[in-house]
Write a protein that holds these residues in place. Structure first.
Motif, PDB file in Angstrom:
ATOM      1  N   ILE B 103       0.845  -1.191   0.000  1.00 26.00           N
ATOM      2  CA  ILE B 103       0.000   0.000   0.000  1.00 26.00           C
ATOM      3  C   ILE B 103       0.883   1.245   0.000  1.00 26.00           C
ATOM      4  CG2 ILE B 103      -1.771   1.295   1.256  1.00 26.00           C
ATOM      5  CD1 ILE B 103      -2.579  -1.365   2.596  1.00 26.00           C
ATOM      6  N   ASP B 104       0.609   2.163  -0.903  1.00 25.42           N
ATOM      7  CA  ASP B 104       1.339   3.430  -0.940  1.00 25.42           C
ATOM      8  C   ASP B 104       0.485   4.453  -1.689  1.00 25.42           C
ATOM      9  OD1 ASP B 104       3.184   5.562  -1.273  1.00 25.42           O
ATOM     10  OD2 ASP B 104       4.865   4.151  -1.222  1.00 25.42           O
ATOM     11  N   PRO B 105       0.176   5.585  -1.048  1.00 26.79           N
ATOM     12  CA  PRO B 105      -0.679   6.565  -1.731  1.00 26.79           C
ATOM     13  C   PRO B 105       0.059   7.326  -2.827  1.00 26.79           C
ATOM     14  CG  PRO B 105       0.007   7.403   0.403  1.00 26.79           C
ATOM     15  CD  PRO B 105       0.549   5.999   0.302  1.00 26.79           C
ATOM     16  N   ARG B 106       1.379   7.217  -2.856  1.00 24.63           N
ATOM     17  CA  ARG B 106       2.155   7.973  -3.853  1.00 24.63           C
ATOM     18  C   ARG B 106       2.143   7.205  -5.172  1.00 24.63           C
ATOM     19  NH1 ARG B 106       7.430   8.141  -0.208  1.00 24.63           N
ATOM     20  NH2 ARG B 106       6.861   5.944  -0.253  1.00 24.63           N
ATOM     21  N   THR B 107       1.406   7.722  -6.113  1.00 24.71           N
ATOM     22  CA  THR B 107       1.187   6.971  -7.351  1.00 24.71           C
ATOM     23  C   THR B 107       2.462   6.836  -8.177  1.00 24.71           C
ATOM     24  OG1 THR B 107       0.377   9.036  -8.293  1.00 24.71           O
ATOM     25  CG2 THR B 107      -1.271   7.457  -7.576  1.00 24.71           C
ATOM     26  N   ALA B 108       3.456   7.676  -7.893  1.00 30.28           N
ATOM     27  CA  ALA B 108       4.718   7.522  -8.607  1.00 30.28           C
ATOM     28  C   ALA B 108       5.450   6.263  -8.152  1.00 30.28           C
ATOM     29  CB  ALA B 108       5.602   8.749  -8.376  1.00 30.28           C
ATOM     30  N   PHE B 109       5.211   5.865  -6.895  1.00 34.69           N
ATOM     31  CA  PHE B 109       5.858   4.666  -6.354  1.00 34.69           C
ATOM     32  C   PHE B 109       5.042   3.406  -6.652  1.00 34.69           C
ATOM     33  CE2 PHE B 109       7.939   7.991  -4.121  1.00 34.69           C
ATOM     34  CZ  PHE B 109       9.155   7.503  -3.666  1.00 34.69           C
ATOM     35  N   ALA B 110       3.727   3.505  -6.431  1.00 35.91           N
ATOM     36  CA  ALA B 110       2.870   2.326  -6.530  1.00 35.91           C
ATOM     37  C   ALA B 110       2.459   2.083  -7.976  1.00 35.91           C
ATOM     38  CB  ALA B 110       1.639   2.501  -5.635  1.00 35.91           C
ATOM     39  N   THR B 111       3.406   1.614  -8.766  1.00 38.93           N
ATOM     40  CA  THR B 111       3.095   1.358 -10.175  1.00 38.93           C
ATOM     41  C   THR B 111       3.336  -0.113 -10.513  1.00 38.93           C
ATOM     42  OG1 THR B 111       5.340   1.751 -10.965  1.00 38.93           O
ATOM     43  CG2 THR B 111       3.900   3.680 -10.796  1.00 38.93           C
ATOM     44  N   PRO B 112       2.486  -0.680 -11.333  1.00 36.19           N
ATOM     45  CA  PRO B 112       2.685  -2.073 -11.759  1.00 36.19           C
ATOM     46  C   PRO B 112       4.033  -2.252 -12.444  1.00 36.19           C
ATOM     47  CG  PRO B 112       0.498  -1.296 -12.400  1.00 36.19           C
ATOM     48  CD  PRO B 112       1.243  -0.099 -11.879  1.00 36.19           C
ATOM     49  N   ALA B 113       4.544  -1.213 -13.073  1.00 35.58           N
ATOM     50  CA  ALA B 113       5.842  -1.340 -13.738  1.00 35.58           C
ATOM     51  C   ALA B 113       6.932  -1.680 -12.729  1.00 35.58           C
ATOM     52  CB  ALA B 113       6.183  -0.035 -14.457  1.00 35.58           C
ATOM     53  N   ARG B 114       6.786  -1.175 -11.500  1.00 29.66           N
ATOM     54  CA  ARG B 114       7.789  -1.442 -10.462  1.00 29.66           C
ATOM     55  C   ARG B 114       7.524  -2.739  -9.719  1.00 29.66           C
ATOM     56  NH1 ARG B 114      10.613   2.152  -7.731  1.00 29.66           N
ATOM     57  NH2 ARG B 114       9.546   1.876  -5.744  1.00 29.66           N
ATOM     58  N   PHE B 115       6.262  -3.223  -9.756  1.00 32.13           N
ATOM     59  CA  PHE B 115       5.907  -4.355  -8.898  1.00 32.13           C
ATOM     60  C   PHE B 115       5.302  -5.551  -9.617  1.00 32.13           C
ATOM     61  CE2 PHE B 115       6.592  -1.068  -5.847  1.00 32.13           C
ATOM     62  CZ  PHE B 115       7.163  -1.746  -4.783  1.00 32.13           C
ATOM     63  N   GLY B 116       5.199  -5.480 -10.927  1.00 34.15           N
ATOM     64  CA  GLY B 116       4.698  -6.638 -11.665  1.00 34.15           C
ATOM     65  C   GLY B 116       3.353  -7.099 -11.151  1.00 34.15           C
ATOM     66  N   ALA B 117       3.292  -8.376 -10.807  1.00 32.94           N
ATOM     67  CA  ALA B 117       2.007  -8.980 -10.454  1.00 32.94           C
ATOM     68  C   ALA B 117       1.669  -8.841  -8.965  1.00 32.94           C
ATOM     69  CB  ALA B 117       2.018 -10.449 -10.836  1.00 32.94           C
ATOM     70  N   GLU B 118       2.515  -8.169  -8.188  1.00 33.36           N
ATOM     71  CA  GLU B 118       2.213  -8.057  -6.750  1.00 33.36           C
ATOM     72  C   GLU B 118       0.917  -7.276  -6.543  1.00 33.36           C
ATOM     73  OE1 GLU B 118       3.973  -9.675  -4.693  1.00 33.36           O
ATOM     74  OE2 GLU B 118       5.778 -10.063  -5.861  1.00 33.36           O
ATOM     75  N   ARG B 119       0.195  -7.603  -5.447  1.00 33.24           N
ATOM     76  CA  ARG B 119      -1.038  -6.870  -5.157  1.00 33.24           C
ATOM     77  C   ARG B 119      -0.668  -5.500  -4.608  1.00 33.24           C
ATOM     78  NH1 ARG B 119      -3.508  -9.648  -1.080  1.00 33.24           N
ATOM     79  NH2 ARG B 119      -4.104 -11.242  -2.550  1.00 33.24           N
ATOM     80  N   LEU B 120      -1.097  -4.470  -5.318  1.00 39.61           N
ATOM     81  CA  LEU B 120      -0.636  -3.116  -5.067  1.00 39.61           C
ATOM     82  C   LEU B 120      -1.853  -2.209  -4.927  1.00 39.61           C
ATOM     83  CD1 LEU B 120       2.110  -1.622  -5.149  1.00 39.61           C
ATOM     84  CD2 LEU B 120       1.787  -1.373  -7.603  1.00 39.61           C
ATOM     85  N   ILE B 121      -1.899  -1.412  -3.871  1.00 38.13           N
ATOM     86  CA  ILE B 121      -3.018  -0.484  -3.690  1.00 38.13           C
ATOM     87  C   ILE B 121      -2.459   0.926  -3.592  1.00 38.13           C
ATOM     88  CG2 ILE B 121      -5.028   0.120  -2.296  1.00 38.13           C
ATOM     89  CD1 ILE B 121      -5.069  -2.718  -1.222  1.00 38.13           C
ATOM     90  N   ALA B 122      -2.778   1.779  -4.572  1.00 39.54           N
ATOM     91  CA  ALA B 122      -2.291   3.153  -4.582  1.00 39.54           C
ATOM     92  C   ALA B 122      -3.314   4.031  -3.867  1.00 39.54           C
ATOM     93  CB  ALA B 122      -2.062   3.613  -6.021  1.00 39.54           C
ATOM     94  N   ASP B 123      -3.282   3.959  -2.537  1.00 35.54           N
ATOM     95  CA  ASP B 123      -4.267   4.691  -1.739  1.00 35.54           C
ATOM     96  C   ASP B 123      -3.674   4.891  -0.349  1.00 35.54           C
ATOM     97  OD1 ASP B 123      -6.577   5.948  -0.971  1.00 35.54           O
ATOM     98  OD2 ASP B 123      -7.894   4.249  -1.410  1.00 35.54           O
ATOM     99  N   TRP B 124      -4.295   5.759   0.445  1.00 32.56           N
ATOM    100  CA  TRP B 124      -3.852   5.923   1.820  1.00 32.56           C
ATOM    101  C   TRP B 124      -4.136   4.646   2.603  1.00 32.56           C
ATOM    102  CZ3 TRP B 124      -0.888   9.831   3.465  1.00 32.56           C
ATOM    103  CH2 TRP B 124      -0.774  10.937   2.610  1.00 32.56           C
ATOM    104  N   PRO B 125      -3.216   4.228   3.481  1.00 29.46           N
ATOM    105  CA  PRO B 125      -3.413   2.983   4.226  1.00 29.46           C
ATOM    106  C   PRO B 125      -4.744   2.952   4.991  1.00 29.46           C
ATOM    107  CG  PRO B 125      -1.154   3.758   4.502  1.00 29.46           C
ATOM    108  CD  PRO B 125      -1.883   4.816   3.720  1.00 29.46           C
ATOM    109  N   GLU B 126      -5.117   4.111   5.590  1.00 27.32           N
ATOM    110  CA  GLU B 126      -6.366   4.137   6.357  1.00 27.32           C
ATOM    111  C   GLU B 126      -7.534   3.686   5.497  1.00 27.32           C
ATOM    112  OE1 GLU B 126      -3.893   6.290   6.088  1.00 27.32           O
ATOM    113  OE2 GLU B 126      -4.346   8.111   7.194  1.00 27.32           O
TER     114      GLU B 126
END
Lengths: 107, 227
Positions: B103-126
Protein backbone atom coordinates in the motif's frame (compact mmCIF):
# COMPACT_ATOMS: atom_id res chain seq x y z
CA UNK A 1 -10.15 -15.45 -2.16
CA UNK A 2 -9.61 -18.33 -4.54
CA UNK A 3 -7.78 -20.56 -2.08
CA UNK A 4 -10.72 -20.20 0.28
CA UNK A 5 -13.33 -21.33 -2.19
CA UNK A 6 -11.04 -24.11 -3.34
CA UNK A 7 -10.51 -25.57 0.12
CA UNK A 8 -11.81 -29.15 0.12
CA UNK A 9 -14.08 -28.48 3.09
CA UNK A 10 -15.66 -25.52 1.29
CA UNK A 11 -16.19 -27.76 -1.74
CA UNK A 12 -17.74 -30.45 0.48
CA UNK A 13 -20.21 -27.93 1.85
CA UNK A 14 -21.13 -26.73 -1.64
CA UNK A 15 -21.66 -30.31 -2.80
CA UNK A 16 -23.89 -31.08 0.18
CA UNK A 17 -25.92 -27.93 -0.49
CA UNK A 18 -26.40 -29.15 -4.05
CA UNK A 19 -27.93 -32.35 -2.66
CA UNK A 20 -24.94 -34.60 -3.21
CA UNK A 21 -23.85 -37.20 -0.65
CA UNK A 22 -20.33 -36.49 0.54
CA UNK A 23 -17.54 -38.40 2.30
CA UNK A 24 -14.63 -36.62 3.97
CA UNK A 25 -11.22 -38.26 4.32
CA UNK A 26 -8.71 -36.78 6.76
CA UNK A 27 -5.05 -37.69 7.32
CA UNK A 28 -4.94 -38.60 11.02
CA UNK A 29 -1.40 -39.88 11.49
CA UNK A 30 1.72 -40.24 9.35
CA UNK A 31 4.99 -42.09 9.74
CA UNK A 32 8.10 -41.70 7.66
CA UNK A 33 7.97 -39.66 4.50
CA UNK A 34 4.30 -38.92 3.99
CA UNK A 35 3.58 -36.44 1.23
CA UNK A 36 0.63 -34.67 2.87
CA UNK A 37 0.58 -33.42 6.48
CA UNK A 38 -1.74 -34.59 9.21
CA UNK A 39 -5.07 -32.76 8.89
CA UNK A 40 -5.15 -32.76 5.07
CA UNK A 41 -8.47 -33.56 3.42
CA UNK A 42 -9.81 -35.40 0.42
CA UNK A 43 -13.54 -35.02 -0.18
CA UNK A 44 -15.52 -37.40 -2.38
CA UNK A 45 -19.12 -37.27 -3.58
CA UNK A 46 -21.54 -40.06 -4.47
CA UNK A 47 -20.61 -39.77 -8.16
CA UNK A 48 -16.93 -40.32 -7.47
CA UNK A 49 -15.96 -36.68 -7.96
CA UNK A 50 -13.20 -35.69 -5.58
CA UNK A 51 -11.18 -32.68 -4.45
CA UNK A 52 -8.14 -32.20 -2.24
CA UNK A 53 -5.69 -34.96 -1.37
CA UNK A 54 -4.46 -37.19 1.43
CA UNK A 55 -1.29 -38.46 -0.17
CA UNK A 56 -0.46 -36.49 -3.26
CA UNK A 57 -1.82 -39.21 -5.55
CA UNK A 58 -0.60 -42.51 -4.08
CA UNK A 59 -3.68 -43.82 -2.29
CA UNK A 60 -6.50 -41.56 -3.46
CA UNK A 61 -7.97 -44.31 -5.65
CA UNK A 62 -8.32 -46.70 -2.72
CA UNK A 63 -9.85 -44.02 -0.50
CA UNK A 64 -12.33 -43.06 -3.20
CA UNK A 65 -13.50 -46.65 -3.65
CA UNK A 66 -13.96 -47.04 0.13
CA UNK A 67 -15.88 -43.77 0.18
CA UNK A 68 -18.78 -45.26 -1.79
CA UNK A 69 -19.41 -47.75 1.03
CA UNK A 70 -19.01 -45.17 3.77
CA UNK A 71 -21.54 -42.96 1.98
CA UNK A 72 -23.91 -45.94 1.67
CA UNK A 73 -23.63 -47.15 5.28
CA UNK A 74 -22.80 -43.95 7.17
CA UNK A 75 -20.27 -45.83 9.28
CA UNK A 76 -16.88 -44.11 9.54
CA UNK A 77 -13.71 -46.09 8.79
CA UNK A 78 -10.06 -45.86 9.68
CA UNK A 79 -7.87 -46.76 6.72
CA UNK A 80 -4.17 -47.43 6.94
CA UNK A 81 -1.71 -47.45 4.09
CA UNK A 82 1.96 -48.31 4.26
CA UNK A 83 4.69 -50.23 2.52
CA UNK A 84 4.24 -53.20 4.85
CA UNK A 85 0.72 -53.56 3.56
CA UNK A 86 0.26 -55.48 0.29
CA UNK A 87 -2.78 -53.38 -0.61
CA UNK A 88 -0.81 -50.19 -0.09
CA UNK A 89 1.90 -51.51 -2.37
CA UNK A 90 -0.77 -52.19 -5.00
CA UNK A 91 -2.13 -48.67 -4.72
CA UNK A 92 1.36 -47.30 -5.03
CA UNK A 93 2.44 -45.81 -1.70
CA UNK A 94 5.95 -46.97 -2.39
CA UNK A 95 7.58 -43.78 -1.17
CA UNK A 96 8.32 -45.34 2.21
CA UNK A 97 5.65 -43.57 4.20
CA UNK A 98 2.69 -44.83 6.13
CA UNK A 99 -0.53 -42.92 6.68
CA UNK A 100 -3.76 -43.43 8.58
CA UNK A 101 -6.85 -41.87 7.06
CA UNK A 102 -10.21 -41.33 8.75
CA UNK A 103 -13.09 -41.62 6.31
CA UNK A 104 -16.56 -40.45 7.30
CA UNK A 105 -19.86 -39.47 5.73
CA UNK A 106 -20.93 -35.85 5.96
CA UNK A 107 -24.18 -36.19 7.86
CA UNK B 1 -19.33 -34.64 11.10
CA UNK B 2 -22.69 -33.08 10.40
CA UNK B 3 -23.35 -30.29 7.94
CA UNK B 4 -23.97 -27.63 10.61
CA UNK B 5 -20.51 -28.28 12.04
CA UNK B 6 -18.93 -28.09 8.59
CA UNK B 7 -20.76 -24.81 7.91
CA UNK B 8 -19.55 -23.36 11.21
CA UNK B 9 -15.97 -24.34 10.42
CA UNK B 10 -16.11 -22.90 6.91
CA UNK B 11 -17.68 -19.68 8.24
CA UNK B 12 -14.81 -19.31 10.73
CA UNK B 13 -12.29 -19.88 7.94
CA UNK B 14 -13.92 -17.26 5.73
CA UNK B 15 -13.96 -14.77 8.62
CA UNK B 16 -10.23 -15.39 9.27
CA UNK B 17 -11.04 -16.72 12.74
CA UNK B 18 -8.83 -19.47 14.17
CA UNK B 19 -10.81 -22.63 14.94
CA UNK B 20 -10.11 -26.23 15.88
CA UNK B 21 -12.25 -29.06 14.54
CA UNK B 22 -12.55 -31.68 17.30
CA UNK B 23 -13.54 -35.11 15.95
CA UNK B 24 -14.36 -38.26 17.92
CA UNK B 25 -12.66 -40.95 15.86
CA UNK B 26 -14.96 -43.70 17.09
CA UNK B 27 -18.33 -42.08 16.43
CA UNK B 28 -17.38 -39.46 13.85
CA UNK B 29 -19.08 -36.78 15.97
CA UNK B 30 -17.41 -33.40 15.59
CA UNK B 31 -17.54 -29.88 16.98
CA UNK B 32 -15.85 -26.56 16.28
CA UNK B 33 -13.99 -24.69 19.02
CA UNK B 34 -12.96 -21.05 18.54
CA UNK B 35 -10.23 -19.45 20.64
CA UNK B 36 -12.64 -17.56 22.91
CA UNK B 37 -14.21 -20.86 23.98
CA UNK B 38 -11.01 -22.72 24.89
CA UNK B 39 -10.91 -21.89 28.61
CA UNK B 40 -14.17 -23.68 29.37
CA UNK B 41 -13.41 -26.74 27.27
CA UNK B 42 -12.51 -30.10 28.81
CA UNK B 43 -9.69 -30.34 26.25
CA UNK B 44 -8.42 -26.83 27.02
CA UNK B 45 -4.75 -27.75 27.33
CA UNK B 46 -4.60 -29.76 24.11
CA UNK B 47 -6.64 -27.10 22.32
CA UNK B 48 -4.22 -24.35 23.39
CA UNK B 49 -1.33 -26.39 22.04
CA UNK B 50 -3.16 -26.89 18.74
CA UNK B 51 -3.90 -23.17 18.38
CA UNK B 52 -0.27 -22.32 19.20
CA UNK B 53 1.41 -24.85 16.90
CA UNK B 54 -1.19 -25.09 14.15
CA UNK B 55 -0.42 -28.83 14.04
CA UNK B 56 -3.14 -31.47 13.89
CA UNK B 57 -2.99 -34.65 15.93
CA UNK B 58 -4.70 -37.35 17.95
CA UNK B 59 -5.36 -36.88 21.65
CA UNK B 60 -6.33 -39.79 23.89
CA UNK B 61 -8.75 -38.71 26.57
CA UNK B 62 -11.00 -40.70 28.91
CA UNK B 63 -10.79 -43.80 26.74
CA UNK B 64 -11.67 -41.81 23.60
CA UNK B 65 -9.52 -41.04 20.63
CA UNK B 66 -10.09 -37.46 19.60
CA UNK B 67 -8.56 -35.74 16.58
CA UNK B 68 -7.80 -32.03 16.84
CA UNK B 69 -7.44 -30.26 13.49
CA UNK B 70 -6.59 -26.57 13.84
CA UNK B 71 -7.57 -24.22 11.03
CA UNK B 72 -5.48 -21.07 11.42
CA UNK B 73 -6.00 -18.18 9.01
CA UNK B 74 -3.28 -17.95 6.36
CA UNK B 75 -0.66 -15.38 7.31
CA UNK B 76 -0.73 -12.06 5.45
CA UNK B 77 1.84 -9.33 5.09
CA UNK B 78 0.84 -5.72 4.53
CA UNK B 79 3.74 -3.58 3.33
CA UNK B 80 3.33 0.17 3.72
CA UNK B 81 5.45 1.83 1.05
CA UNK B 82 6.07 0.83 -2.55
CA UNK B 83 9.78 1.43 -2.04
CA UNK B 84 12.95 -0.35 -3.15
CA UNK B 85 12.98 -2.71 -0.13
CA UNK B 86 9.37 -3.64 -0.89
CA UNK B 87 10.35 -4.68 -4.40
CA UNK B 88 12.58 -7.34 -2.82
CA UNK B 89 10.45 -8.13 0.24
CA UNK B 90 7.16 -8.76 -1.58
CA UNK B 91 8.31 -11.64 -3.81
CA UNK B 92 10.42 -13.18 -1.01
CA UNK B 93 7.47 -13.12 1.38
CA UNK B 94 5.19 -14.59 -1.27
CA UNK B 95 7.62 -17.47 -1.76
CA UNK B 96 7.57 -18.04 2.00
CA UNK B 97 3.80 -18.55 1.73
CA UNK B 98 2.53 -15.15 2.85
CA UNK B 99 -0.35 -13.37 1.18
CA UNK B 100 1.22 -9.98 0.37
CA UNK B 101 -0.34 -6.54 -0.18
CA UNK B 102 1.61 -3.33 -0.82
CA UNK B 103 0.00 0.00 0.00
CA UNK B 104 1.34 3.43 -0.94
CA UNK B 105 -0.68 6.56 -1.73
CA UNK B 106 2.15 7.97 -3.85
CA UNK B 107 1.19 6.97 -7.35
CA UNK B 108 4.72 7.52 -8.61
CA UNK B 109 5.86 4.67 -6.35
CA UNK B 110 2.87 2.33 -6.53
CA UNK B 111 3.09 1.36 -10.17
CA UNK B 112 2.68 -2.07 -11.76
CA UNK B 113 5.84 -1.34 -13.74
CA UNK B 114 7.79 -1.44 -10.46
CA UNK B 115 5.91 -4.36 -8.90
CA UNK B 116 4.70 -6.64 -11.66
CA UNK B 117 2.01 -8.98 -10.45
CA UNK B 118 2.21 -8.06 -6.75
CA UNK B 119 -1.04 -6.87 -5.16
CA UNK B 120 -0.64 -3.12 -5.07
CA UNK B 121 -3.02 -0.48 -3.69
CA UNK B 122 -2.29 3.15 -4.58
CA UNK B 123 -4.27 4.69 -1.74
CA UNK B 124 -3.85 5.92 1.82
CA UNK B 125 -3.41 2.98 4.23
CA UNK B 126 -6.37 4.14 6.36
CA UNK B 127 -8.63 3.76 3.34
CA UNK B 128 -7.00 0.70 1.83
CA UNK B 129 -7.19 -1.25 5.11
CA UNK B 130 -10.93 -0.76 5.44
CA UNK B 131 -11.55 -3.47 2.86
CA UNK B 132 -9.18 -5.99 4.48
CA UNK B 133 -8.75 -5.06 8.16
CA UNK B 134 -5.57 -5.99 10.00
CA UNK B 135 -5.81 -8.92 12.40
CA UNK B 136 -3.64 -11.20 14.57
CA UNK B 137 -2.70 -13.30 11.53
CA UNK B 138 -1.36 -10.31 9.65
CA UNK B 139 2.13 -8.77 9.73
CA UNK B 140 2.74 -5.12 8.95
CA UNK B 141 5.98 -3.60 7.71
CA UNK B 142 6.03 0.20 7.52
CA UNK B 143 8.77 1.16 5.07
CA UNK B 144 8.17 4.73 3.88
CA UNK B 145 9.95 6.71 6.66
CA UNK B 146 7.12 9.23 6.20
CA UNK B 147 5.00 9.75 9.34
CA UNK B 148 2.06 10.90 7.24
CA UNK B 149 1.95 7.47 5.61
CA UNK B 150 3.45 5.11 8.24
CA UNK B 151 2.00 6.27 11.56
CA UNK B 152 -1.69 5.49 11.07
CA UNK B 153 -1.19 1.88 9.91
CA UNK B 154 1.36 1.31 12.71
CA UNK B 155 -1.26 2.35 15.27
CA UNK B 156 -3.87 0.18 13.53
CA UNK B 157 -1.49 -2.81 13.52
CA UNK B 158 -0.74 -2.51 17.25
CA UNK B 159 -4.44 -2.13 18.09
CA UNK B 160 -5.32 -5.15 15.91
CA UNK B 161 -2.67 -7.32 17.58
CA UNK B 162 -0.78 -8.02 14.35
CA UNK B 163 1.70 -10.86 14.99
CA UNK B 164 4.53 -8.74 13.63
CA UNK B 165 4.89 -4.98 13.40
CA UNK B 166 8.10 -3.61 11.92
CA UNK B 167 9.07 -0.05 11.05
CA UNK B 168 11.98 1.15 8.95
CA UNK B 169 14.11 3.97 10.29
CA UNK B 170 17.18 4.70 12.36
CA UNK B 171 17.08 4.75 16.16
CA UNK B 172 16.72 8.53 15.99
CA UNK B 173 13.83 8.28 13.53
CA UNK B 174 12.21 5.67 15.74
CA UNK B 175 12.60 7.78 18.89
CA UNK B 176 10.75 10.62 17.16
CA UNK B 177 8.12 8.12 16.01
CA UNK B 178 7.62 6.85 19.57
CA UNK B 179 7.14 10.44 20.78
CA UNK B 180 4.39 10.95 18.19
CA UNK B 181 2.68 7.64 18.94
CA UNK B 182 2.75 8.22 22.69
CA UNK B 183 1.35 11.73 22.15
CA UNK B 184 -1.42 10.05 20.16
CA UNK B 185 -2.30 7.94 23.22
CA UNK B 186 -0.43 4.67 22.74
CA UNK B 187 1.27 3.16 25.77
CA UNK B 188 4.90 2.15 26.01
CA UNK B 189 3.80 -1.49 26.20
CA UNK B 190 1.98 -1.10 22.90
CA UNK B 191 4.76 0.70 21.04
CA UNK B 192 7.30 -1.71 22.54
CA UNK B 193 5.96 -4.30 20.13
CA UNK B 194 7.28 -2.37 17.14
CA UNK B 195 10.44 -3.93 15.71
CA UNK B 196 12.63 -0.93 14.89
CA UNK B 197 15.06 -0.55 13.35
CA UNK B 198 13.36 -3.22 11.26
CA UNK B 199 14.80 -6.69 10.74
CA UNK B 200 17.20 -9.04 12.46
CA UNK B 201 20.60 -7.52 13.14
CA UNK B 202 22.61 -9.22 10.38
CA UNK B 203 24.37 -6.12 9.11
CA UNK B 204 22.00 -5.86 6.15
CA UNK B 205 23.05 -3.10 3.78
CA UNK B 206 21.24 -3.38 0.44
CA UNK B 207 17.45 -3.26 0.03
CA UNK B 208 17.36 -7.02 -0.66
CA UNK B 209 19.42 -7.74 2.46
CA UNK B 210 17.10 -5.61 4.56
CA UNK B 211 14.21 -7.57 3.06
CA UNK B 212 15.87 -10.84 4.14
CA UNK B 213 16.44 -9.51 7.68
CA UNK B 214 12.82 -8.34 7.86
CA UNK B 215 11.35 -11.57 6.53
CA UNK B 216 13.45 -13.64 8.95
CA UNK B 217 12.27 -11.52 11.88
CA UNK B 218 8.68 -11.84 10.71
CA UNK B 219 8.96 -15.64 10.44
CA UNK B 220 10.42 -15.86 13.96
CA UNK B 221 7.35 -14.03 15.25
CA UNK B 222 5.01 -16.22 13.22
CA UNK B 223 6.49 -19.55 14.28
CA UNK B 224 7.53 -18.77 17.83
CA UNK B 225 4.90 -16.19 18.64
CA UNK B 226 7.74 -14.05 19.93
CA UNK B 227 6.50 -10.95 21.80
Amino acid sequence: MDTQTEHPLAIAEAWAEAGRQVAIATVIETWGSAPRPVGSHLVIDDQGDFAGSVSGGCVEGAVISEAAEVIATGTPRMLEFGVADAVAWQVGLSCGGRIRVFLERLG
Amino acid sequence: MDRATLSALNAARRARMAAVLVSDLDSGAARVVTEDAVADDPLAEALRAAFASGKAGVVATAGQRVFLNPHLPPARLVIIGAVHISQALAPMARQAGLDVTIIDPRTAFATPARFGAERLIADWPEDALQDAPLDRWTALAALTHDPKIDDAPLVAALRAGCFYVGALGSRKTHAARLDRLHAAGLTGAETGRICAPIGLDIGAASPAEIAVATLAQLIAHLRRRAP
